[in-house]
Every structure is written in structure tokens, then in C-alpha cells.
Motif scaffolding. Structure first.
Motif, PDB file in Angstrom:
ATOM      1  N   VAL A  17       0.741  -1.447   0.088  1.00 16.55           N
ATOM      2  CA  VAL A  17       0.116  -0.193  -0.003  1.00 16.55           C
ATOM      3  C   VAL A  17       0.805   1.334   0.261  1.00 16.55           C
ATOM      4  CG1 VAL A  17      -1.560   1.193   1.303  1.00 16.55           C
ATOM      5  CG2 VAL A  17      -1.923  -1.439   1.244  1.00 16.55           C
ATOM      6  N   GLU A  18       0.698   2.284  -1.001  1.00 19.52           N
ATOM      7  CA  GLU A  18       1.302   3.243  -0.999  1.00 19.52           C
ATOM      8  C   GLU A  18       0.154   4.430  -0.857  1.00 19.52           C
ATOM      9  OE1 GLU A  18       5.018   2.259  -4.002  1.00 19.52           O
ATOM     10  OE2 GLU A  18       2.972   2.521  -4.943  1.00 19.52           O
ATOM     11  N   HIS A  19       0.579   5.496  -0.173  1.00 19.57           N
ATOM     12  CA  HIS A  19      -0.358   6.784   0.095  1.00 19.57           C
ATOM     13  C   HIS A  19       0.155   7.970  -0.754  1.00 19.57           C
ATOM     14  CE1 HIS A  19      -2.326   5.549   3.696  1.00 19.57           C
ATOM     15  NE2 HIS A  19      -1.621   4.583   3.624  1.00 19.57           N
ATOM     16  N   GLY A  20      -0.772   8.574  -1.532  1.00 21.56           N
ATOM     17  CA  GLY A  20      -0.442   9.777  -2.517  1.00 21.56           C
ATOM     18  C   GLY A  20      -1.809  10.424  -2.634  1.00 21.56           C
ATOM     19  N   PHE A  21      -1.644  11.053  -3.958  1.00 25.46           N
ATOM     20  CA  PHE A  21      -2.776  11.879  -4.512  1.00 25.46           C
ATOM     21  C   PHE A  21      -3.087  11.435  -5.644  1.00 25.46           C
ATOM     22  CE2 PHE A  21      -0.302  14.466  -1.713  1.00 25.46           C
ATOM     23  CZ  PHE A  21      -0.994  14.910  -0.783  1.00 25.46           C
ATOM     24  N   ILE A  22      -4.495  11.400  -6.144  1.00 29.10           N
ATOM     25  CA  ILE A  22      -4.771  11.483  -7.550  1.00 29.10           C
ATOM     26  C   ILE A  22      -4.942  12.858  -8.111  1.00 29.10           C
ATOM     27  CG2 ILE A  22      -6.742  10.774  -9.016  1.00 29.10           C
ATOM     28  CD1 ILE A  22      -5.311   8.406  -8.125  1.00 29.10           C
ATOM     29  N   ILE A  23      -4.427  13.333  -9.114  1.00 29.69           N
ATOM     30  CA  ILE A  23      -4.254  14.548  -9.638  1.00 29.69           C
ATOM     31  C   ILE A  23      -5.043  14.789 -10.930  1.00 29.69           C
ATOM     32  CG2 ILE A  23      -2.883  16.564 -10.181  1.00 29.69           C
ATOM     33  CD1 ILE A  23      -0.779  15.647  -8.321  1.00 29.69           C
ATOM     34  N   MET A  82      -7.740   4.059 -10.792  1.00 27.51           N
ATOM     35  CA  MET A  82      -7.809   5.271 -10.086  1.00 27.51           C
ATOM     36  C   MET A  82      -8.776   5.362  -8.881  1.00 27.51           C
ATOM     37  SD  MET A  82      -8.715   8.948 -11.982  1.00 27.51           S
ATOM     38  CE  MET A  82     -10.357   8.577 -12.366  1.00 27.51           C
ATOM     39  N   GLY A  83     -10.059   4.548  -9.128  1.00 32.58           N
ATOM     40  CA  GLY A  83     -10.967   4.478  -7.830  1.00 32.58           C
ATOM     41  C   GLY A  83     -11.962   3.675  -8.172  1.00 32.58           C
ATOM     42  N   LEU A  84     -12.996   3.569  -7.296  1.00 30.77           N
ATOM     43  CA  LEU A  84     -14.290   2.770  -7.294  1.00 30.77           C
ATOM     44  C   LEU A  84     -15.326   3.608  -7.062  1.00 30.77           C
ATOM     45  CD1 LEU A  84     -13.404  -0.301  -5.367  1.00 30.77           C
ATOM     46  CD2 LEU A  84     -13.711  -0.059  -7.923  1.00 30.77           C
ATOM     47  N   MET A  85     -16.393   3.533  -7.864  1.00 33.79           N
ATOM     48  CA  MET A  85     -17.512   4.362  -7.694  1.00 33.79           C
ATOM     49  C   MET A  85     -18.760   3.500  -7.923  1.00 33.79           C
ATOM     50  SD  MET A  85     -16.734   7.335 -10.561  1.00 33.79           S
ATOM     51  CE  MET A  85     -18.132   8.543 -10.138  1.00 33.79           C
ATOM     52  N   MET A  86     -19.949   3.792  -6.735  1.00 31.55           N
ATOM     53  CA  MET A  86     -20.869   3.035  -6.278  1.00 31.55           C
ATOM     54  C   MET A  86     -22.172   3.529  -7.545  1.00 31.55           C
ATOM     55  SD  MET A  86     -23.155   1.934  -3.189  1.00 31.55           S
ATOM     56  CE  MET A  86     -23.908   3.620  -2.831  1.00 31.55           C
ATOM     57  N   PHE A 114     -12.716   2.564 -12.212  1.00 29.81           N
ATOM     58  CA  PHE A 114     -12.174   3.556 -13.210  1.00 29.81           C
ATOM     59  C   PHE A 114     -10.561   3.606 -13.254  1.00 29.81           C
ATOM     60  CE2 PHE A 114     -16.486   5.153 -12.955  1.00 29.81           C
ATOM     61  CZ  PHE A 114     -16.863   5.603 -13.940  1.00 29.81           C
ATOM     62  N   GLY A 115     -10.065   3.513 -14.311  1.00 28.57           N
ATOM     63  CA  GLY A 115      -8.708   3.614 -14.509  1.00 28.57           C
ATOM     64  C   GLY A 115      -8.233   5.092 -14.649  1.00 28.57           C
ATOM     65  N   PHE A 116      -7.081   5.664 -14.979  1.00 26.89           N
ATOM     66  CA  PHE A 116      -6.711   6.925 -15.292  1.00 26.89           C
ATOM     67  C   PHE A 116      -7.325   7.312 -16.484  1.00 26.89           C
ATOM     68  CE2 PHE A 116      -4.061   5.212 -11.872  1.00 26.89           C
ATOM     69  CZ  PHE A 116      -4.285   6.251 -10.799  1.00 26.89           C
TER      70      PHE A 116
END
Length: 183
Positions: A17-23, A82-86, A114-116
Motif C-alpha cells: 500500500v502506497e499513500h499519495g494523491f490522484i491529480i 484510479m478509484g471505485l464508484m458506487m 475507473f482507470g486513469f
């Protein structure tokens, strides 16, 4: 290196696990939108890169991770997520909405991976990765009191990403860039 058993009934756990930002940035000239993961906070000023003049539109704290089977040690990388959306059922013509309505009687919730961006230029999750991610979430739900399931689908089922009102799944531990202490 561990041998991976393809007949294994995988038990997935988060690893690396790596912490960061989605820009999210937009080019003021071409209007192209890009998203990416960064360990650093976003640039404060607009900048030029080749033909593009980039401006930061949005940032969000996030994590990047792999899933690893605790039995056979197989590792699946999710750097392209990139993330998950419900799905909230905002557009009736949307394939994700149609699937949500179909699965609703079974108490199955539809999440969209969703990918980038731009999606047509960036690698997206494979069907196998979507299945692994779905199995991971459902394995975690089996150990809770939840009597529902999760179905994870790719972004291509969403009719219009720009019009989609799905809810982004957020991790409550992302309020800081340091991982939460395990008690």
C-alpha cells in the motif's frame, strides 16, 4: 519466490500500500483532461509540457495497492486503478444502471472501477483484475454481518463519465498520508 497455484481458491489481502494523491489536470489550450497518481502534492502553478499548458483542476488523497493471496502468494498489481464508484442509477440508459436494477433483488451493489484518464490512452483494468477486486471485497463482506454482495464492472458500462453522479468510494483513513496504526 513462491510457486503460484492456479487451482488455489485465493484469499486476497492488500499488500504494498502506497499513500499519495490522484491529480486531475486540464490543458487550457486543448481541453484535454488527464489524471495520475503522485506521491507529491500537485503543482501550485500551471505549467507547459510540449503542446499542453496544464492546470490542476482537482486533487484527492488516495492509495495505490496490490492484492496478494495469503495462500499461494500470487500478487496482482492495481496501479492502473484510479478509484471505485458506487452506481446510484443516475442515467436510465446507462449499462451500469441496467445491471444495478437487475441485481437489486439479490442485494448486489454495482461498483464501477475507473482507470486513469484519458481512458482510451491509458491501460485499464482487465476482466481478470475486476474479478479479483470483486472477490477481495466480497471475501471481506463474508466476514462481516453484511448480507449483500458487490459486483465490480469496468468504466465502459457507464454511458457518460461526465454526466455520472455515482458516489466515489472513499477510505476514511486517507485523512493523512501516514498509514493508520494497527491496534
Amino acid at each position: 519466490m513462491h510457486m503460484q497455484d492456479e487451482t488455489c481458491s485465493h484469499l486476497w489481502q492488500m499488500a504494498n500500500v502506497e499513500h499519495g494523491f490522484i491529480i486531475t489536470e486540464q490543458c487550457s489550450d486543448t481541453k484535454k483532461i488527464v489524471t495520475y497518481f503522485s506521491y507529491d502534492e500537485p503543482p501550485l502553478e500551471e505549467y507547459r509540457d510540449g503542446e499542453h499548458f496544464w492546470n490542476v483542476m482537482e486533487t484527492a488523497q488516495s492509495i495505490r495497492f496490490d492484492l496478494q493471496c495469503s495462500k499461494c502468494k500470487k500478487v496482482e498489481n492495481f496501479n492502473d486503478l484510479m478509484g471505485l464508484m458506487m452506481c446510484t442509477g443516475c442515467i436510465e440508459e446507462c449499462e451500469a444502471f441496467k445491471l444495478m436494477k437487475k441485481l437489486e433483488p439479490e442485494r448486489t451493489w454495482v461498483y464501477v472501477a475507473f482507470g486513469f484518464l484519458p481512458a482510451d490512452e491509458r491501460k485499464q483494468l482487465s476482466k481478470e483484475q475486476l474479478t479479483i477486486l470483486e472477490n477481495y471485497f466480497n471475501q471481506r463482506r463474508k466476514s462481516s454481518t453484511a448480507k449483500s454482495r458487490i459486483k465490480i464492472v469496468g468504466h465502459e458500462l457507464v454511458k457518460s463519465y461526465a454526466m455520472c453522479c455515482a458516489e466515489v468510494i472513499r477510505d476514511l483513513h486517507l485523512l493523512s498520508l501516514t498509514p493508520p496504526e494497527v491496534k
